[in-house]
Design an enzyme around this catalytic site. Structure first.
Site, PDB file in Angstrom:
ATOM      1  N   CYS A   1       0.825  -1.194  -0.089  1.00  0.00           N
ATOM      2  CA  CYS A   1       0.125   0.011  -0.269  1.00  0.00           C
ATOM      3  C   CYS A   1       0.891   1.362  -0.019  1.00  0.00           C
ATOM      4  O   CYS A   1       1.972   1.253  -0.190  1.00  0.00           O
ATOM      5  CB  CYS A   1      -0.892  -0.011   1.210  1.00  0.00           C
ATOM      6  SG  CYS A   1      -1.774  -1.583   1.504  1.00  0.00           S
TER       7      CYS A   1
ATOM      8  N   ASP B   1      -2.707  -9.697   7.777  1.00  0.00           N
ATOM      9  CA  ASP B   1      -1.323  -9.653   7.973  1.00  0.00           C
ATOM     10  C   ASP B   1      -1.127  -8.501   9.272  1.00  0.00           C
ATOM     11  O   ASP B   1      -0.321  -8.468  10.182  1.00  0.00           O
ATOM     12  CB  ASP B   1      -0.156 -10.153   7.368  1.00  0.00           C
ATOM     13  CG  ASP B   1      -0.212  -9.176   6.124  1.00  0.00           C
ATOM     14  OD1 ASP B   1      -1.178  -8.493   5.899  1.00  0.00           O
ATOM     15  OD2 ASP B   1       0.857  -8.813   5.608  1.00  0.00           O
TER      16      ASP B   1
END
EC number: 6.3.5.4
Length: 614
Positions: free
Chosen positions: A2, A97
């Site tokens: 990201c 995660d």
């Protein structure tokens, strides 16, 4: 995978949101913003890979609301860590995660990063202590920048997200040094833009009370390991590590694939994926997607080797013909997105990952890191001559390996006879020894550095301090410009520790570079690829382009008034002449053409970055 942005104290949303949106290419799927009191603003652009539901949304807060995290990257062993945390009483509401990372930090604090097998840049805010914890992965696969602008501390995945907080953009005091030393600034805090710093790989940081304290948590030299006594034992252990590294990196809730060059490293990666899948040891059934950059009619084309691999594995491939004129009009936009300088055009790599994304693949497992770790470059090969200096047989073997690895094209790539190569190298090395010069590395005083052989010392610096950090930055940009995540099994920290503990003869010898990789992966690859000796890097066929498709562009730009007046180019008139020599076929040297591009790129960068902002 990201884009992240944070400011201390809080930023007005009318500034923060546009700044975050400069990272949309990194996270095109969604975004999130949290303004926590007046203390901090946290922003996240999401590329959804694990837990595609809103439960994986960021910024992510823990149940108590005390901690908030923004995270760029992947923790590949998150399932194992999650199981351990559950045993300690932690509950999870997502399958991401990110939540594992956050609760690992809550449980183990700053020590949690040592448990992660992955790549990351993240920030965790503690509301009670008013403290920000920052961390970047061991080898710097994920970027992180920061700046103190007046009373505001800003950190982000890319420099452009910091630009809106700066009154003006100016080149740094080190700009001209950096453009002359393209491979030597990525591993430092230096940035092209004045006032912005690069957060170092393998470091953590704590920002509290207006001050950032950075400290190192990882040094490969502190993690050297014992290796099997026999070469065969080393091969078997390497194979086990590599297969497990690939297995962990096949964890994904979206389609995965690979960028396949036809060289050993990328071919080994997809062969391992195929083997794991065949033996029901894979975390993904949808992996059979290979993408090959093709340069028809140029010395850089390796597509026929890539086809050998996919035919051998029984899977299809998408071949991407790199036609520069199709995308050259976007060059300035690509430079803006890329942000930094490099020795070759970013076009082929960006086009390749654009095709990856267009075909529905979001994650690739690629072979990056193997050259720097295992001696894939000519100079690195030569460094083993010093280690073999008492053995005529091994010396001859290394010189033959050196000659065999030169690109087959004799027009663009020069050759030197072996005796001259040997004499030149040894004279220089003896002179350095006489002057008591150490191998150039920031860690050359570490006691374990001195235990490494000469070859390993050279590769250590190449892997940690110059070539590889630059390439990691580049491939992060090439892929993330297109919203694609690259995972790199050769860079699993367990493999890095193991290979740095091996003798030079396990990495180069018996006629081949990267010897241990070839012997470990030979059962899964076509022999023509495993035992191929020539090496072709993934670059631009710059001579061919300058003399054909892009001839007019190079002439136009170097005769423009803006170029000739540029203060970012050291000597515009001389560069104009040098480019003319290539364009007019007075020179066919790849090295000369690459130097022309390197010298020209600061001008293009200035047009794309400085003028866009100012």
């Amino acid at each position: 995978m990201c884009g992240i942005l944070g400011t201390i104290p809080c930023s007005p949303n009318e500034i923060f949101k546009p700044a975050l949106d400069t990272l949309t290419h990194r996270g095109p799927d969604s975004y999130g913003i949290e303004h926590i009191g007046q203390d901090i603003s946290l922003g996240h652009r999401r590329l959804s890979i694990l837990d595609l539901s809103p439960k994986g949304h960021q910024p992510m807060l823990d149940d108590s609301g005390r901690y908030a995290v923004i995270f760029n990257g992947e923790i590949y062993n998150f399932l194992e860590i999650k199981k351990e945390l559950e045993g300690l009483g932690h509950k999870f509401r997502s399958t991401s995660d990110t939540e594992v990372l956050l609760k690992a930090y809550i449980e183990w604090g700053e020590e949690s990063v040592s448990r992660f097998n992955g790549m990351w840049a993240f920030g965790i805010w503690d509301r009670d202590t008013k403290q920000l914890f920052l961390s970047r992965d061991r080898f710097g696969k994920k970027p992180l920048f920061y700046s103190q602008i007046g009373d505001t501390f800003v950190f982000a995945s890319e420099m452009k997200a910091i630009f809106p907080y700066m009154e003006t953009l100016e080149v740094s005091e080190d700009f001209h040094w950096m453009k002359r030393n393209i491979f030597f600034y990525e591993a430092t805090e230096k940035c092209l833009i004045k006032g912005i710093k690069r957060f170092p790989a393998g470091h953590n940081g704590v920002f509290k009370g207006g001050r950032l304290t950075i400290y190192r948590y990882w040094n490969t030299l502190d993690h050297l390991v014992g290796v099997p006594d026999t070469y065969q034992g080393q091969v078997e252990h390497f194979r086990e590590l590599f297969m497990d590294a690939c297995k962990l990196r096949m964890r994904s809730d979206v389609t995965i694939g690979t960028a396949l060059s036809g060289g050993l490293d990328s071919s080994a990666t997809i062969a391992a994926m195929a083997h794991l899948s065949k033996n029901n040891r894979s975390y993904s059934d949808d992996w059979q997607h290979a993408f090959v950059a093709s340069f028809p009619g140029t010395p850089l084309d390796e597509s026929h080797y890539a086809k050998m691999v996919t035919d051998h594995l029984g899977i299809g491939a998408t071949f991407v013909d790199i036609e520069p004129l199709r995308h050259w009009g976007k060059l300035e936009e690509y430079f803006y997105l890329f942000e930094d300088l490099y020795i070759t055009s970013p076009l082929p790599m960006i086009m390749l990952y654009e095709t990856v994304k267009a075909n529905g693949v979001t994650v690739t497992l690629d072979g990056h890191g193997a050259d720097e770790l295992l001696s894939g470059y000519q100079q690195g090969n030569l460094e083993s001559l010093w280690d073999a200096r008492w053995s005529p047989t091994r010396t001859k073997d290394i010189l033959n390996i050196y000659q065999d690895s030169i690109n087959e094209d004799k027009v663009q790539y020069e050759r030197m006879n072996s005796s001259k190569v040997y004499t030149t190298f040894m004279v220089r090395k003896l002179a350095k020894k006489a002057l008591r010069k150490k191998m150039p590395s920031t860690d050359n005083n570490h006691p374990n550095f001195r235990k490494l052989d000469n070859h390993a010392q050279y590769l250590y610096a190449m892997f940690h301090e110059n070539i590889l950090p630059t390439l990691l930055r580049n491939y992060d940009r090439y892929a993330m410009i297109n919203g694609v995540e690259i995972r790199m099994p050769f860079m699993d920290h367990r493999i890095v520790s193991f290979v740095n503990s091996l003798p030079y003869s396990s990495k180069i010898g018996n006629g081949y570079t990267k010897r241990i990789v070839r012997d470990a992966l030979d059962p899964y690859l076509p022999k023509e690829v495993t035992w191929r000796k020539t090496k072709v890097g993934f670059s631009s066929p710059i001579v061919d382009w300058m003399q054909n498709d892009l001839k007019e562009w190079f002439l136009d730009i170097t005769h423009s008034g803006a170029f000739l007046r540029s203060d970012l180019v050291s000597d515009p008139k001389t560069l104009q002449k040098e480019i003319g020599n290539i364009v007019n076929r007075e020179s066919h040297s790849f090295a000369d053409a690459q130097k022309c591009w390197t010298d020209l790129s600061p001008y293009i960068w200035g047009e794309a970055v400085l003028k866009r902002r100012n």
